[in-house]
Design an enzyme around this catalytic site. Structure first.
Site, PDB file in Angstrom:
ATOM      1  N   SER A   1      41.127  36.718  40.877  1.00 30.90           N
ATOM      2  CA  SER A   1      40.203  37.548  40.745  1.00 30.90           C
ATOM      3  C   SER A   1      40.563  39.019  40.963  1.00 30.90           C
ATOM      4  O   SER A   1      41.575  39.440  41.727  1.00 30.90           O
ATOM      5  CB  SER A   1      38.874  37.327  41.869  1.00 30.90           C
ATOM      6  OG  SER A   1      37.855  37.733  41.893  1.00 30.90           O
TER       7      SER A   1
HETATM    8  C1  LIG Z   1      38.005  40.057  36.836  1.00 29.83           C
HETATM    9  S1  LIG Z   1      37.148  38.978  37.701  1.00 29.83           S
HETATM   10  C2  LIG Z   1      35.583  39.713  37.644  1.00 29.83           C
HETATM   11  C3  LIG Z   1      35.499  40.969  38.201  1.00 29.83           C
HETATM   12  C4  LIG Z   1      34.025  41.712  38.288  1.00 29.83           C
HETATM   13  N1  LIG Z   1      33.135  41.495  37.068  1.00 29.83           N
HETATM   14  C5  LIG Z   1      33.912  42.797  39.057  1.00 29.83           C
HETATM   15  O1  LIG Z   1      32.903  43.599  38.644  1.00 29.83           O
HETATM   16  O2  LIG Z   1      34.913  43.326  39.729  1.00 29.83           O
HETATM   17  C6  LIG Z   1      36.989  37.418  37.146  1.00 29.83           C
HETATM   18  C7  LIG Z   1      36.191  36.455  37.966  1.00 29.83           C
HETATM   19  O3  LIG Z   1      36.126  35.392  37.151  1.00 29.83           O
HETATM   20  C8  LIG Z   1      35.772  34.183  38.312  1.00 29.83           C
HETATM   21  N2  LIG Z   1      35.914  32.950  37.167  1.00 29.83           N
HETATM   22  C9  LIG Z   1      36.915  32.377  36.914  1.00 29.83           C
HETATM   23  N3  LIG Z   1      36.415  31.191  35.993  1.00 29.83           N
HETATM   24  C10 LIG Z   1      35.308  31.199  36.294  1.00 29.83           C
HETATM   25  C11 LIG Z   1      34.219  30.333  35.782  1.00 29.83           C
HETATM   26  N4  LIG Z   1      34.680  29.154  35.340  1.00 29.83           N
HETATM   27  N5  LIG Z   1      33.007  30.429  35.920  1.00 29.83           N
HETATM   28  C12 LIG Z   1      32.498  31.660  36.747  1.00 29.83           C
HETATM   29  N6  LIG Z   1      33.380  32.403  37.196  1.00 29.83           N
HETATM   30  C13 LIG Z   1      34.752  32.335  36.971  1.00 29.83           C
HETATM   31  C14 LIG Z   1      37.126  34.339  39.168  1.00 29.83           C
HETATM   32  O4  LIG Z   1      36.746  33.448  40.195  1.00 29.83           O
HETATM   33  C15 LIG Z   1      36.832  35.905  39.418  1.00 29.83           C
HETATM   34  O5  LIG Z   1      36.367  36.279  40.566  1.00 29.83           O
END
Ligand SMILES: C[S@@+](CC[C@H](N)C(=O)[O-])C[C@H]1O[C@@H](n2cnc3c(N)ncnc32)[C@H](O)[C@@H]1O
Length: 408
Positions: free
Chosen positions: A72
């Site tokens: 994340s």
């Molecule tokens: C790059 S981060 C998101 C950043 C966020 N949009 C921000 O404003 O900071 C990616 C996120 O996707 C989540 N993630 C991974 N697989 C996922 C899934 N199948 N469904 C929902 N979230 C997921 C991770 O837990 C992680 O927190």
């Protein structure tokens, strides 16, 4: 927070917005306004330096898994701006974000305003708890609904959305996303195509999706049911180090043939095709993905010969039997930048390098100065119409086509 810190943050926010505008990442007034007000520093871990927090190109790590892999992060501001612009977010819209953190959702809430709706979904409770707390602390608690769920299944009780922005690296487009996309809605998704990811803005055309834009990007990988595990072949060298060849699909049937490949001699083949310093050749990566069978990603561990030659090659490779080649550059004649070529290992290295060089030449000749390719997604059950000069990538929930318009 002291007044001095708040003033410094406001100053850096304005500087960031100015930079994003002058780089062309922000073009819409409502996006600019959001970047000028949402306090990004309130969404990153305590102790993150203010300059890094407000650096246009820097993402901030939020969480790693037990193996130390980043799962994340708060994406780099330039990419958040690009994706919001790709989605064309406007006041009053209903927006669904997959992948939470809080900051991007707060930007979206600023833009959609009180007449709109923002829902943010994450699979990880640490992330949803953290995002909810930061949104509350910054006054967005009632303007963003944060939900713990796997994006693969959508949030079916919440109806349709004008825009769905996926902020996590996806390998596929599950039916739930299309089910919840309004007829004239836009889906922005960082889609991995044979190891190369682009943030693609899709609109619907009848039963399938067609791209409007595609941006170079990098994202942490999707977890949960939509996780896609690449096949990685580890090639040992003579000094106890290794090179990894990573296949998204189309992995060779007999990878054992490659076991001793790094003990063989190296072959270089040059293309005669040059590129000026600092010019993007991102479309060449997509061209390889489209037309170079055996394409893979290459990663070199510290200590290998390849790691020692950093700056003279790129992590795109191709396998031919017991041999592999990878994209290389060397200085071109005075003032002409670099020449592309391929370096190879293995007894069929010449063949592998030549296959790559032929595609560099084909790209230069028939795509390089033409329009960008169009990417389409055909869900399972539809009848894909595959244009000429298109690559077809099979996904679990449908087909992706990458079609290259003829150059006029
Ligand atoms: C790059 S981060 C998101 C950043 C966020 N949009 C921000 O404003 O900071 C990616 C996120 O996707 C989540 N993630 C991974 N697989 C996922 C899934 N199948 N469904 C929902 N979230 C997921 C991770 O837990 C992680 O927190």
């Amino acid at each position: 927070m002291t007044n001095a810190t708040a003033d410094r943050a406001a100053e850096l926010r304005d500087k960031l917005a100015d930079e994003l505008i002058s780089a062309g990442h922000i073009t819409a007034a409502q996006v600019e306004a959001a970047f000028r007000v949402v306090p990004r520093h309130a969404f990153v871990p305590d102790g993150t330096p203010m300059e890094a927090t407000y650096n246009a190109d820097e993402s901030v790590a939020i969480k790693k898994d037990e193996r130390g892999v980043l799962i994340s992060s708060t994406s780099a501001p330039f990419l958040q701006a690009r994706m919001i612009e790709q989605a064309g977010i406007q006041p009053g819209m209903n927006v669904l974000e997959y992948g939470s953190g809080g900051y991007n959702a707060a930007l979206l809430a600023e833009i959609v305003g009180p007449g709109g709706r923002v829902v943010s979904v994450d699979i990880d409770q640490d992330v949803t708890d953290r995002a909810s707390a930061a949104l509350k602390a910054t006054g967005y608690g009632n303007r963003v609904r944060v939900i713990l769920a796997d994006a693969e299944h959508g949030v079916p009780d919440l109806g349709l959305f004008d825009a769905i922005i996926v902020t996590v690296g996806a390998w596929d487009i599950p039916p739930a996303w299309l089910d919840q996309l309004a007829g004239d809605g836009v889906l922005v998704v960082p889609l991995r195509m044979n190891g190369v990811t682009r943030s693609i803005a899709f609109h619907r055309e009848a039963d399938h999706l067609v791209s409007d834009s595609a941006e170079v990007c990098g994202f942490v990988a999707m977890q949960g049911e939509g996780e896609h595990i690449d096949q990685i072949f580890r090639l040992p060298d003579a000094h106890g180090h290794h090179i990894d060849l990573q296949f998204d699909n189309g992995a060779p049937e007999n990878p054992g043939l490659l076991n001793d490949v790094l003990a063989t001699g190296r072959t270089d083949v040059w293309s005669g095709i040059t590129i000026a310093n600092g010019v993007s050749f991102a479309d060449l990566h997509l061209w390889f993905v489209s037309f170079l069978p055996g394409f893979c990603r290459v990663a070199a561990e510290q200590g290998t010969d390849l790691a020692g030659e950093r700056g003279t090659w790129f992590p795109f490779g191709v396998v031919r039997g017991d041999s592999f080649a990878y994209l290389a550059i060397r200085p071109a004649a005075e003032g002409a930048g670099f020449e592309f070529g391929a370096r190879a290992y293995g007894s069929h290295g010449q063949e592998a390098a030549t296959a790559m060089v032929e595609q560099i030449q084909a790209w230069d000749h028939s795509a390089r100065s033409g329009p960008a390719p169009t990417i389409a997604f055909w869900p399972t059950g539809t009848a894909p119409q595959i244009p000429d000069r298109a690559a077809v990538l099979a996904k679990a929930h449908g087909l992706v086509t990458i079609s290259w318009p003829a150059m006029s």
